[in-house]
Enzyme design. Structure first.
Site, short mmCIF file in Angstrom:
data_model
loop_
_atom_site.label_atom_id
_atom_site.label_comp_id
_atom_site.label_asym_id
_atom_site.label_seq_id
_atom_site.Cartn_x
_atom_site.Cartn_y
_atom_site.Cartn_z
CE LYS A 1 -1.98 -1.79 3.50
NZ LYS A 1 -3.44 -1.44 3.46
NE ARG A 2 -1.95 6.95 0.09
CZ ARG A 2 -2.14 7.73 1.26
NH1 ARG A 2 -1.28 8.62 1.51
NH2 ARG A 2 -3.27 7.47 1.66
#
Length: 814
Positions: free
Chosen positions: A555-556
């Site tokens: 994820k980011r």
């Protein structure tokens, strides 16, 4: 049994020869290539164009039937869309995967090679863009007439290159070889104004029309991509806008010798659609972001109003025939722009325009982070969008005047569209809230926190406006396309109904203890893990064991998503392995992937720490390959499609109360990964469905986090294991070339710990030990894996869209 044994669309064996002929024709006459020397990219373009022809037939017929029936249309405005590679997903949706595979094979071409030749559209950053793509596909699958509106970024967010452990950003070049799925529409173009002056009184008086004289004009040109739904029953449109100058060249300047200056207006206009999320650290960057948001909002509104007038001849019924959904706060300027168009351009009275605006628009909030709610300096708005600033002041006056005599009135400063503390700023989240008839959160917890925190005062005034619509994912992409092995197994075990009804997965639950089913699932998972191991070896020259526990954090990169917590626990595990080399350690691969925002220095430092730890751990013979740390750069949809089916453990460990929903948690659980996570976002709803015995939860609750922050306190002490980790990092063991590289990072953890990394460390480490214990119990692990997949049907984006359609948009579904 393979998924291809189950027909999933409209394709048939007699499609093969006609399809082969069309592919060769496209290769020859559209790509201009001789089949004898054509590259994989050439064959991909030919195959895509052949498939596109089939999709266009349904696209046009869907549009004709929707128009003839005067069906209400949804307009979905999002600054991001992340559709991923479209070839295989579209083939699956129209049922042509096997005919295409056979047709290409007759030409000596492998479909899987062509799939790799397609570039990922660089139109988003992460979950927001992927959700928008899932929703567009679900609207098509459910037969909801819809347009998606966004920006056609030439270079996307950025290409992430890791050099010596540091992230570097380079332009994405996804359009270098063109995009065979899109249609350029130079005839569909709208003027977008910036700056200038305004003549006329405040709009709310409406005694005479205001006239905006923009100083600068940019042209928005449409590019259309058809979005085909499941089994090819319906198709919708993704319309992206590209920015151009009215005059591509100032010829007089050019002829005077100012060759660079002659291109100035063109460069300024083109900048709008160059990259996603330009850095806003400078005033110029802030202005460009606002220009982007207004550019696509105005173009989209002009387009939908033009379509509505052409069909109905009157704007008074706009809310009956159109639903505008704002995907997060970026398009909030739509509220002011729709008012401007209705009042200034189409002559409606203010009161009627406001009724139409609020009845048509709804707003999805995706985050409680202040920076994502957005606010713009009033001077910037007055200079760049002077007419809109007038309208916002008028909306604010109307809004506050209407509340003046209410006994439950909160402080005006809490509900005003203008933040008067320090520099005056326009609160875009408040504008979106006030201008919408419904505002939704994206998980039960997130929605409740919206009511109690960022929109508390507005919720007090409008208690029925905030509703919950928990996010979902399209199973067509994240199961059928990404994991055909598991899909075939599911069809074999519970029947092909699962292809059309995600809730049919529930039939798997009674088989959770079936040892034979476990063995088949293990075989599918190992095949997927072998494919991931091959990709890791190819890209990073790191060998990972397909039989190890694959523990993924994809994820980011952000402090609240707590990749830092994960790598700290990884170091603690490494220390324990070195201290006790004879113990029965579970072999584990810690796999990270995600981008850090270009200006987010702490997040980039965390990426560097992950690489520094990987360099030490992966080369230490003492751990005997029982622990590997891997960071896969340039995370995108295609990489996710390899990682997710191979994952055993899903890291969803955000600071409680900070993750709105998450959709990676759903994709991973659907594919049989067990979740380790906090009680945050949609984790809570996953927990309700899979049960506490089949998910690993830990850590502070959202309420406990809020209480600690109110007390401004960090933990009084840390455990010996964590102290050893912090000392090791702080002393430069992992950074011998720069011993104090992480000094400030460690100091901040000890002094502040805003994201509760040290507060949750011991609980996280203990829960990871429970993960290892479960892994050793083969039957227990696979029982939990089966139950995760079985109970994910509710998290289909089809369910989400049906809820939006019924409760917010007022449109029927198929």
């Amino acid at each position: 049994m393979d998924m291809t044994d189950y027909p999933i669309g409209l394709g048939a064996a007699d499609d093969v020869e006609p399809l082969r002929r069309v592919i060769v024709e496209k290769l020859t006459y559209a790509a201009g290539r001789d089949p004898l020397i054509a590259s994989d990219r050439d064959w991909f373009v030919a195959a895509a164009l052949a498939l596109r022809d089939r999709i266009v037939d349904r696209w046009l017929s869907s549009t004709r039937s929707d128009n003839a029936a005067h069906r209400k249309r949804v307009y979905y405005l999002s600054l991001e869309f992340l559709p991923g590679r479209m070839l295989l997903d579209s083939l699956n949706n129209v049922g042509l995967t096997e005919p295409m595979r056979l047709a290409l094979a007759e030409c000596g071409v492998d479909l899987e090679r062509l799939r790799a030749a397609e570039a990922d559209p660089a139109l988003g950053n992460g979950g927001l863009g992927r959700l928008a793509a899932c929703f567009m596909e679900s609207m098509a699958s459910l037969g909801i007439p819809a347009h998606g509106f966004g920006i056609r970024y030439n270079h996307g967010l950025f290409q992430q290159i890791i050099r010596d452990g540091w992230q570097h950003e380079y332009p994405e070049n996804w359009l270098s070889f063109g995009n065979p799925w899109e249609f350029e529409r130079p005839d569909i173009a709208y003027k977008i104004g910036f700056g200038g002056s305004v003549d006329g009184p405040p709009s709310i008086d409406n005694t005479s029309p205001a006239v905006w004289h923009p100083e600068e004009t940019v042209i928005a040109v449409a590019y259309d991509t058809p979005v085909i739904g499941w089994r090819g029953r319906h198709a919708n449109t993704l319309r992206l806008w590209s920015a151009r100058a009215p005059d591509p060249l100032a010829l007089e300047m050019f002829n005077r010798g100012d060759h660079v200056g002659a291109l100035g207006a063109r460069s300024r206009a083109n900048a709008i659609s160059q990259i996603l999320y330009p850095s806003d650290e400078t005033p110029a960057g802030q202005e460009l972001r606002l220009r982007q948001e207004y550019f696509f909002s105005s173009a989209s509104l002009q387009d939908l109003l033009h379509r509505h007038i052409r069909q109905y001849g009157d704007l008074h019924n706009l809310a009956d025939k159109c639903a505008i959904q704002l995907n997060d706060t970026h398009p909030a300027i739509v509220v002011a722009e729709l008012m401007r168009l209705l009042v200034d351009e189409h002559g409606l009275k203010w009161a009627e325009a406001w009724r139409i605006t609020t009845a048509t628009i709804s707003y999805t909030n995706h985050t409680l982070l202040p920076e994502a709610l957005e606010s713009w300096p009033v001077p910037l708005m007055e200079r760049l969008l002077p007419r809109h600033m007038q309208i916002i002041f008028d909306i604010n006056k109307q809004h506050l005047d209407a509340l003046a005599n209410r006994p439950d009135m909160p402080p005006l400063s809490a509900v005003s569209l203008i933040d008067e503390h320090g520099e005056r700023r326009v609160r875009m989240g408040t504008l979106a809230f006030v201008g919408s008839h419904k505002v939704n959160g994206v998980s039960a917890l997130h929605t409740e926190l919206m009511r109690r925190t960022v929109f508390q005062s507005l919720h007090q005034l409008y208690p029925d406006r905030i509703v919950n619509k928990t996010n979902g994912i399209t199973f067509r992409r994240w199961l059928y396309t990404a994991n055909p092995g598991l899909t075939g197994l599911l069809c074999d075990a519970i029947g092909p109904a699962v292809m059309d009804d995600p809730m049919a997965l529930e039939r798997l639950a009674p088989m959770a203890d079936d040892a034979a089913l476990h063995e088949r699932l293990i075989a599918v998972k190992r095949s997927n893990k072998t494919a991931l191991a091959a990709l890791v070896a190819e890209r990073l020259d790191i060998r990972i064991d397909p039989d190890a526990l694959i523990d993924v954090h994809i994820k980011r990169i952000h402090e609240y998503k707590r990749q830092l917590l994960n790598i700290l626990q990884t170091i603690a595990l490494y220390h324990a392995m070195r201290a006790h080399p004879t113990w029965d350690w579970v072999p584990r691969v810690k796999l990270f992937a995600g981008r850090a925002a270009a200006s987010y220095k702490r997040a980039k430092l965390i990426i560097k720490l992950i690489h520094d730890v990987a360099r030490v751990v992966n080369h230490d013979p003492a751990v005997r390959d029982r622990l590997k740390v891997v960071f896969m750069a340039d995370y995108n949809v295609s990489l996710a499609e390899v990682i997710i089916p191979a994952a055993d453990l899903s890291e969803q460990i955000s600071t409680a109360g900070m993750e709105a929903s998450g959709t990676g948690n759903m994709k991973l659980a659907l594919n049989g990964a067990l979740t380790i996570g906090t009680l945050d976002g949609a984790n809570l709803e996953i927990l309700e469905r899979v049960g506490p015995d089949n998910m690993f939860t830990f850590g502070l609750t959202a309420e406990q986090v809020a209480e600690r922050r109110r007390r401004h306190g960090a933990p009084a002490s840390v455990s010996p294991a964590l102290q050893e980790v912090l000392d090791t990092i702080g002393m430069g063991v992992f950074s011998p070339d720069e011993r104090d590289r992480y000094r400030d990072l460690v100091a901040d953890l000890v002094a502040g710990d805003w994201f509760m990394v040290t507060a949750d460390f011991d609980a996280y480490a203990e829960t990871q030990r429970a993960v290892a214990d479960r892994w050793r119990d083969r039957h227990a692990w696979w029982r939990s894996s089966v139950l995760n997949t079985a109970h994910m049907g509710w998290f289909s984006s089809d369910r989400s869209i049906r809820e939006y359609a019924a409760d917010i948009w007022g449109v029927p579904t198929a």
